[in-house]
Design a protein around this motif. Sequence first.
Motif, PDB file in Angstrom:
ATOM      1  N   PRO A  82      53.537  27.579  14.394  1.00 37.91           N
ATOM      2  CA  PRO A  82      52.944  26.541  15.246  1.00 37.91           C
ATOM      3  C   PRO A  82      53.921  26.148  16.350  1.00 37.91           C
ATOM      4  O   PRO A  82      55.113  26.469  16.310  1.00 37.91           O
ATOM      5  CB  PRO A  82      52.721  25.393  14.261  1.00 37.91           C
ATOM      6  CG  PRO A  82      53.804  25.566  13.248  1.00 37.91           C
ATOM      7  CD  PRO A  82      54.008  27.042  13.102  1.00 37.91           C
ATOM      8  N   GLU A  83      53.360  25.434  17.350  1.00 37.46           N
ATOM      9  CA  GLU A  83      54.234  24.868  18.373  1.00 37.46           C
ATOM     10  C   GLU A  83      54.829  23.577  17.821  1.00 37.46           C
ATOM     11  O   GLU A  83      54.137  22.844  17.090  1.00 37.46           O
ATOM     12  CB  GLU A  83      53.440  24.593  19.648  1.00 37.46           C
ATOM     13  CG  GLU A  83      52.936  25.851  20.336  1.00 37.46           C
ATOM     14  CD  GLU A  83      52.245  25.556  21.664  1.00 37.46           C
ATOM     15  OE1 GLU A  83      52.273  24.382  22.062  1.00 37.46           O
ATOM     16  OE2 GLU A  83      51.718  26.487  22.267  1.00 37.46           O
ATOM     17  N   PRO A  84      56.057  23.237  18.127  1.00 34.70           N
ATOM     18  CA  PRO A  84      56.995  23.956  19.019  1.00 34.70           C
ATOM     19  C   PRO A  84      57.891  24.940  18.282  1.00 34.70           C
ATOM     20  O   PRO A  84      58.811  25.489  18.871  1.00 34.70           O
ATOM     21  CB  PRO A  84      57.822  22.824  19.594  1.00 34.70           C
ATOM     22  CG  PRO A  84      57.916  21.843  18.462  1.00 34.70           C
ATOM     23  CD  PRO A  84      56.599  21.919  17.734  1.00 34.70           C
ATOM     24  N   GLU A  85      57.687  25.158  16.946  1.00 34.54           N
ATOM     25  CA  GLU A  85      58.574  26.029  16.179  1.00 34.54           C
ATOM     26  C   GLU A  85      58.563  27.467  16.700  1.00 34.54           C
ATOM     27  O   GLU A  85      59.557  28.188  16.565  1.00 34.54           O
ATOM     28  CB  GLU A  85      58.173  26.026  14.690  1.00 34.54           C
ATOM     29  CG  GLU A  85      58.553  24.776  13.927  1.00 34.54           C
ATOM     30  CD  GLU A  85      57.559  23.637  14.146  1.00 34.54           C
ATOM     31  OE1 GLU A  85      56.601  23.833  14.934  1.00 34.54           O
ATOM     32  OE2 GLU A  85      57.738  22.549  13.540  1.00 34.54           O
ATOM     33  N   ARG A  86      57.447  27.890  17.279  1.00 36.12           N
ATOM     34  CA  ARG A  86      57.393  29.271  17.768  1.00 36.12           C
ATOM     35  C   ARG A  86      58.445  29.528  18.859  1.00 36.12           C
ATOM     36  O   ARG A  86      58.975  30.638  18.960  1.00 36.12           O
ATOM     37  CB  ARG A  86      56.002  29.619  18.271  1.00 36.12           C
ATOM     38  CG  ARG A  86      55.541  28.741  19.434  1.00 36.12           C
ATOM     39  CD  ARG A  86      54.351  29.339  20.194  1.00 36.12           C
ATOM     40  NE  ARG A  86      53.322  29.852  19.291  1.00 36.12           N
ATOM     41  CZ  ARG A  86      52.246  30.492  19.726  1.00 36.12           C
ATOM     42  NH1 ARG A  86      52.060  30.660  21.037  1.00 36.12           N
ATOM     43  NH2 ARG A  86      51.339  30.937  18.884  1.00 36.12           N
ATOM     44  N   TYR A  87      58.733  28.491  19.655  1.00 32.52           N
ATOM     45  CA  TYR A  87      59.737  28.670  20.718  1.00 32.52           C
ATOM     46  C   TYR A  87      61.156  28.744  20.142  1.00 32.52           C
ATOM     47  O   TYR A  87      62.067  29.308  20.760  1.00 32.52           O
ATOM     48  CB  TYR A  87      59.607  27.562  21.749  1.00 32.52           C
ATOM     49  CG  TYR A  87      58.216  27.520  22.342  1.00 32.52           C
ATOM     50  CD1 TYR A  87      57.737  28.616  23.066  1.00 32.52           C
ATOM     51  CD2 TYR A  87      57.390  26.429  22.149  1.00 32.52           C
ATOM     52  CE1 TYR A  87      56.438  28.605  23.579  1.00 32.52           C
ATOM     53  CE2 TYR A  87      56.111  26.409  22.657  1.00 32.52           C
ATOM     54  CZ  TYR A  87      55.630  27.496  23.369  1.00 32.52           C
ATOM     55  OH  TYR A  87      54.351  27.493  23.862  1.00 32.52           O
ATOM     56  N   GLY A  94      53.029  36.244  25.562  1.00 29.28           N
ATOM     57  CA  GLY A  94      52.820  35.069  26.405  1.00 29.28           C
ATOM     58  C   GLY A  94      51.994  35.391  27.636  1.00 29.28           C
ATOM     59  O   GLY A  94      51.130  34.609  28.038  1.00 29.28           O
ATOM     60  N   GLU A 134      48.446  35.947  26.578  1.00 33.35           N
ATOM     61  CA  GLU A 134      47.823  34.682  26.187  1.00 33.35           C
ATOM     62  C   GLU A 134      47.242  33.952  27.386  1.00 33.35           C
ATOM     63  O   GLU A 134      46.201  33.291  27.306  1.00 33.35           O
ATOM     64  CB  GLU A 134      48.868  33.821  25.470  1.00 33.35           C
ATOM     65  CG  GLU A 134      48.309  32.601  24.766  1.00 33.35           C
ATOM     66  CD  GLU A 134      49.400  31.847  24.030  1.00 33.35           C
ATOM     67  OE1 GLU A 134      50.367  31.388  24.703  1.00 33.35           O
ATOM     68  OE2 GLU A 134      49.330  31.727  22.796  1.00 33.35           O
ATOM     69  N   ILE A 173      52.153  27.796  29.887  1.00 37.35           N
ATOM     70  CA  ILE A 173      53.446  27.877  29.206  1.00 37.35           C
ATOM     71  C   ILE A 173      53.721  29.300  28.716  1.00 37.35           C
ATOM     72  O   ILE A 173      54.864  29.769  28.711  1.00 37.35           O
ATOM     73  CB  ILE A 173      53.499  26.857  28.042  1.00 37.35           C
ATOM     74  CG1 ILE A 173      54.921  26.782  27.510  1.00 37.35           C
ATOM     75  CG2 ILE A 173      52.524  27.230  26.928  1.00 37.35           C
ATOM     76  CD1 ILE A 173      55.127  25.653  26.533  1.00 37.35           C
ATOM     77  N   GLY A 174      52.646  30.034  28.298  1.00 32.94           N
ATOM     78  CA  GLY A 174      52.829  31.405  27.846  1.00 32.94           C
ATOM     79  C   GLY A 174      53.311  32.304  28.965  1.00 32.94           C
ATOM     80  O   GLY A 174      54.214  33.116  28.779  1.00 32.94           O
ATOM     81  N   TYR A 203      57.109  31.332  29.782  1.00 36.63           N
ATOM     82  CA  TYR A 203      58.170  31.898  28.935  1.00 36.63           C
ATOM     83  C   TYR A 203      58.113  33.421  28.933  1.00 36.63           C
ATOM     84  O   TYR A 203      59.127  34.093  28.732  1.00 36.63           O
ATOM     85  CB  TYR A 203      58.131  31.311  27.525  1.00 36.63           C
ATOM     86  CG  TYR A 203      57.012  31.748  26.634  1.00 36.63           C
ATOM     87  CD1 TYR A 203      56.937  33.040  26.118  1.00 36.63           C
ATOM     88  CD2 TYR A 203      56.032  30.835  26.251  1.00 36.63           C
ATOM     89  CE1 TYR A 203      55.905  33.409  25.280  1.00 36.63           C
ATOM     90  CE2 TYR A 203      55.003  31.208  25.404  1.00 36.63           C
ATOM     91  CZ  TYR A 203      54.944  32.490  24.913  1.00 36.63           C
ATOM     92  OH  TYR A 203      53.925  32.861  24.066  1.00 36.63           O
TER      93      TYR A 203
END
Length: 488
Positions: free
Chosen positions: A109-114, A153, A156, A160-161, A164
């Motif tokens: 999930p966001e923000p853990e994916r970043y 990204g 997607e 934001i995708g 990044y």
Amino acid sequence: MEPDPAAVRRALNDLLVRGSPPLVLAINPLVAALLAPPLWRTAALGPVLIVATLLGLVNLVVHGVYRRYRREPGPDARAFRWRDRFFVVSLANSAVWGLGGLWVFALAPEPERYLVAAVILGVGAGTLVREAASFRQVAGFVLLAIPPIALHGLVEGTAIGVTYGVGMLVYVGAMLSFAKVNIDAHVRAARLHFAHQSNRDALRRTEATLEVAQAHLSQADRMASLGRLMAGMAHEINTPVGNAMTAVSLLECQAREALADLEAGGLTRGRLDQVLHHCAEAGMLAESNLRRAVDLIQGFKDVAADRASAQRRTINLAAYLAEIMISLRPRVRAAPHSVGLGSDPDLVLDSYPGALSQVVTNLVVNALTHAFPPEGPAGTVTVTARADGPDHVLLTVADDGRGIDPSVRDRLFEPFVTTNRAGGGTGLGMGLALAQVTQVLGGTLSVDSAPGAGTRIEVRLPRVAPQPAEGEGADAAASPLSVSPRRT
């Protein structure tokens, strides 16, 4: 000198593989495992553990290759094969990061994916630092591990995708650029190292060749000096031996005449007295001349033995200088100039007379050869010796000749520098004299000269010469192998 390309490649190979110790290789699965706590209650936890396990297995294989290489790299071809295996296994490591990272990234999930993306970028930076000696190693990681998330990204399509995704692709380009700069720097450093090593080896070989050549020149100079000594000995003993032969001939003639008179019955008392008187005079003349010849031979023997060897002994400086002057008489008589000698009679040296003889001979012969113009008036060379404090003596060779030109004086002690090449000069006399004084006798040599004002050479010697350096032994005095182009 251009270094061997294979040697440069081998050096880079060693730098890369030996720069990958087990602790560094274990970082990959450990970093992946650190993602587990932030993703503990998410669908990405399982993929994270699988990725960490795969990275651990891959890095075990990498570590095996590393250990085999460290234990026995083998010849270049074999070492390069080990490096290729190392690279292939590292590509598997990069692929696990790329595909496994994409799997974790997609489920996190966001923000853990970043955080996952940041970890992969950090591992890429570590790869650049750790494996800077291999462009393909760094390129393999950044092209396999980073673009999958970047493309995710972009596909997607969110703001934001795309952001990044583009940023990670720019990061890939920067990493490749830095990797190219790094590998170029390592290659240049390796080439400079091998070129320096090659030049250093060539310099050592040149120095060794020069030392051998100088040893041969020194030996040739000593042999030439002995040749001049033998010529002088033959010339000097010719007179007393000739006088002795004349006296012995007169003695024989008188004896024959007296024997003939005796056989004829005409030998009177007056005739017998006359014969005996002539025989006594002839015997005394023969004895005195033979004693003179013996003294000359003994003096020549001492000087010759000293010049042919490097034995250390105690000498009376005045007496020894007189013996050297006797050996130089033929050379002096061949020139229109005179050589004078003056020395304190009580100067005693514990030194190497062979080296001292060579120094004095070279300085006197050099003065007779170069100090006076060919068509000029007769000149004078003076050799003097006196005490210089309680522990030293000062030996001076001075002439009243034309002096030394400044351009020659600056190079006076350099080998093969001579102003009489046409006359057979080698340019070695002054250099060998300096080497003997400084390296064997433990003294100093100074030159004071100006055009038209003559030349004065002062040799300051210790009364007790220093011992040769450890490992050289006494023979060090016989072979001064280095001639320094300086004046003290």
